[in-house]
Design a protein around this motif. Sequence first.
Motif, mmCIF file in Angstrom:
data_model
loop_
_atom_site.group_PDB
_atom_site.id
_atom_site.type_symbol
_atom_site.label_atom_id
_atom_site.label_comp_id
_atom_site.label_asym_id
_atom_site.label_seq_id
_atom_site.Cartn_x
_atom_site.Cartn_y
_atom_site.Cartn_z
ATOM 1 N N PHE A 107 0.770 -1.231 -0.077
ATOM 2 C CA PHE A 107 -0.009 -0.026 0.097
ATOM 3 C C PHE A 107 0.787 1.208 0.102
ATOM 4 C CE2 PHE A 107 -4.001 2.055 0.529
ATOM 5 C CZ PHE A 107 -3.928 3.267 1.157
ATOM 6 N N PHE A 165 1.771 2.304 -6.417
ATOM 7 C CA PHE A 165 0.409 2.262 -6.195
ATOM 8 C C PHE A 165 -0.165 3.672 -6.040
ATOM 9 C CE2 PHE A 165 -3.520 0.636 -4.832
ATOM 10 C CZ PHE A 165 -4.104 1.559 -3.931
ATOM 11 N N MET A 187 -2.727 6.011 -9.011
ATOM 12 C CA MET A 187 -3.698 6.896 -8.606
ATOM 13 C C MET A 187 -4.024 8.275 -9.090
ATOM 14 S SD MET A 187 -5.677 6.285 -4.828
ATOM 15 C CE MET A 187 -4.248 5.916 -4.165
ATOM 16 N N ASP A 188 -5.207 8.779 -9.428
ATOM 17 C CA ASP A 188 -5.296 10.092 -9.930
ATOM 18 C C ASP A 188 -5.076 10.958 -8.625
ATOM 19 O OD1 ASP A 188 -6.852 11.631 -12.320
ATOM 20 O OD2 ASP A 188 -7.227 12.492 -10.489
ATOM 21 N N LYS A 227 -6.769 13.628 -7.923
ATOM 22 C CA LYS A 227 -8.118 13.972 -7.262
ATOM 23 C C LYS A 227 -8.406 13.026 -6.362
ATOM 24 C CE LYS A 227 -9.820 16.406 -11.376
ATOM 25 N NZ LYS A 227 -8.755 16.203 -12.174
ATOM 26 N N ILE A 228 -8.224 11.564 -6.451
ATOM 27 C CA ILE A 228 -8.461 10.519 -5.354
ATOM 28 C C ILE A 228 -7.657 10.730 -4.230
ATOM 29 C CG2 ILE A 228 -8.483 8.120 -4.846
ATOM 30 C CD1 ILE A 228 -9.208 7.478 -7.882
ATOM 31 N N VAL A 237 -9.177 13.513 -2.457
ATOM 32 C CA VAL A 237 -10.386 13.267 -1.398
ATOM 33 C C VAL A 237 -9.986 12.462 -0.349
ATOM 34 C CG1 VAL A 237 -12.197 11.967 -1.706
ATOM 35 C CG2 VAL A 237 -11.922 13.302 -3.707
ATOM 36 N N LEU A 238 -8.829 11.626 -0.222
ATOM 37 C CA LEU A 238 -8.660 10.744 0.692
ATOM 38 C C LEU A 238 -8.126 11.769 1.683
ATOM 39 C CD1 LEU A 238 -6.738 7.860 -0.962
ATOM 40 C CD2 LEU A 238 -8.847 7.637 0.479
ATOM 41 N N ALA A 298 -8.818 14.797 1.946
ATOM 42 C CA ALA A 298 -9.937 15.822 2.474
ATOM 43 C C ALA A 298 -10.677 14.969 3.775
ATOM 44 C CB ALA A 298 -10.657 16.163 1.581
ATOM 45 N N THR A 299 -11.002 13.751 3.199
ATOM 46 C CA THR A 299 -11.611 12.603 4.133
ATOM 47 C C THR A 299 -10.847 12.611 5.398
ATOM 48 O OG1 THR A 299 -12.503 11.633 2.516
ATOM 49 C CG2 THR A 299 -12.762 10.548 4.135
ATOM 50 N N VAL A 352 -11.296 15.877 7.335
ATOM 51 C CA VAL A 352 -12.807 16.136 8.054
ATOM 52 C C VAL A 352 -12.684 14.954 9.254
ATOM 53 C CG1 VAL A 352 -15.100 15.620 7.831
ATOM 54 C CG2 VAL A 352 -13.725 16.743 5.983
ATOM 55 N N PHE A 353 -12.350 13.826 9.051
ATOM 56 C CA PHE A 353 -12.482 13.056 10.312
ATOM 57 C C PHE A 353 -11.631 13.630 11.394
ATOM 58 C CE2 PHE A 353 -12.776 9.000 12.468
ATOM 59 C CZ PHE A 353 -11.898 8.570 12.997
ATOM 60 N N LEU A 382 -13.595 15.947 13.204
ATOM 61 C CA LEU A 382 -14.868 15.751 13.975
ATOM 62 C C LEU A 382 -14.419 15.054 15.228
ATOM 63 C CD1 LEU A 382 -17.085 13.962 10.835
ATOM 64 C CD2 LEU A 382 -17.427 16.083 12.244
ATOM 65 N N LEU A 425 -13.638 18.024 17.403
ATOM 66 C CA LEU A 425 -14.974 18.525 17.816
ATOM 67 C C LEU A 425 -15.571 17.509 18.907
ATOM 68 C CD1 LEU A 425 -17.219 20.613 17.052
ATOM 69 C CD2 LEU A 425 -18.115 18.865 15.704
ATOM 70 N N ILE A 426 -15.642 16.483 18.852
ATOM 71 C CA ILE A 426 -16.239 15.533 19.678
ATOM 72 C C ILE A 426 -15.542 15.779 21.266
ATOM 73 C CG2 ILE A 426 -16.778 13.326 20.307
ATOM 74 C CD1 ILE A 426 -17.641 12.676 17.573
#
Lengths: 217, 267
Positions: free
Chosen positions: B4, B9, B13-14, B16-17, B20-21, B23-24, B27-28, B31, B34-35
Amino acid sequence: MVKFNEFLVFQDIVAPLIALLLGVLLFYIKKRKVYYPDNLLFYFLICQATLNTFAPILQSKSINNHLVYHLNCLITVIIFTIYFLRSLHYKETIFIGLLVFLIFCLINIIWIQPYYTFNSYSYSLGAFLIVLYSLLNFRELIKRMPTQKILSLKDFWILAGLLTYFGSCFFIFISYNYLSEIDAKNVGILWKIHNVFLSLGCIIFLKAISCKQWIPK
Amino acid sequence: MHHFFKSNFLQTMDTKIILVLLATAFVFLLLIFLINFILSYQKKTIAFTKEKELMQTQFDQTLLQSQIEVQEATFSILAKELHDNIGQLLSSSKMLLGITQRNFNNAPETLTIAEETLGKAITELRSLSKSLDKEWLEQFDLIDNLTTEIKRINAGLVLEIHFSHPGKLSLTVEEQIILFRIIQEALQNAIKHSEAKNIGIEIETKAENIIIVITDDGKGFEPLYNNGLGMRNMKQRTKLLGGHITWNKPENGSSITIQLPLKENTK
């Protein structure tokens, strides 16, 4: 590595199924009373386990399975909107949100992202609404119960689960349709990451089910 | 698993992918933060609320203590005035009556009765003055003082008070004074309002508590509808002692139960 990859692919079936079984076992063994949030969580887990099982079966028969995901999105948002309608004071806002979502889903499936494509926009709108309601609910939770140990509350864990799953997967939802067109080979990794967050969400929902206390209306 | 992290590998990958990873993941983490923030905020709110409640309790106790001290000071002044002024006036009147009586060969009966009545009044006044005088009270024992008070009331022959008690009570002098005032208030209420013929006072120690039960066979009263100053004073004083007080309405008359925690004797 291959086996781990395969495991990640089917995690969206395994995780809700295990959470559902353990949840039912918990109520059966401890003979606890079932409250309405528990019912909603069970419906969500049943919906995930069922539809996520259907999707690969259709795929294996070379049948387009994206309609299953359209359905999944719709049912999930409706289930959690019912939860927020009972918990929050902003009933009109939530009703309007649900109405906007339903109308948008219709428009999306007819004109923007038809039933044979992944409904990125519906999923991301649904996720956005759920995250928004969860944050509002957190605010209400703290205001209404300032001296309560928040970790013992069912509602805290439900909100944490919703934020973890829908919040973390927002960018995956919104970009999935587009990315599956430009890089179909590697886009699968995103759905595997989505499955990881779904599993995390299911674990947190199981914790919510195990909590005795919840905020009555 | 190490595949991996092999650059091949990621290179396939593009971009953009990968974005997104990232950004995810961002955000995680947001959060989670925040909690954690919500949990920490709630913890601080709980600590703040508890501190506020403690300060309020301390303030209420200090206020109550001050009120009691002021009351005791007032009682002391009253006791002095009763003894020094009114007591003296009555003693002088008794003396003059005595002199007048001796001037008669056969003194009228009314004069004799008047002198006796004055004598009783002087005794009652002295007794009342003593019960109000804190300095005198500081040397006392609750049981002894209450026994004296009961004897004084019983001497009036209007009603009879029965008193049962253990030998000694493990309370400080201050606590005994406060408890004495509570019982005194209860007795006064019973005498004034209940039309009782008999009043019972029972003090006993049970497990880690001192229990005082005051009963009367009078007309009774409805605790819910009678919440006058006297009752509020009794509640406040009992609370100061760390105990609680309840009013009950048995079949005949009324009953008050005071329960106090037993502490190490620091008298």
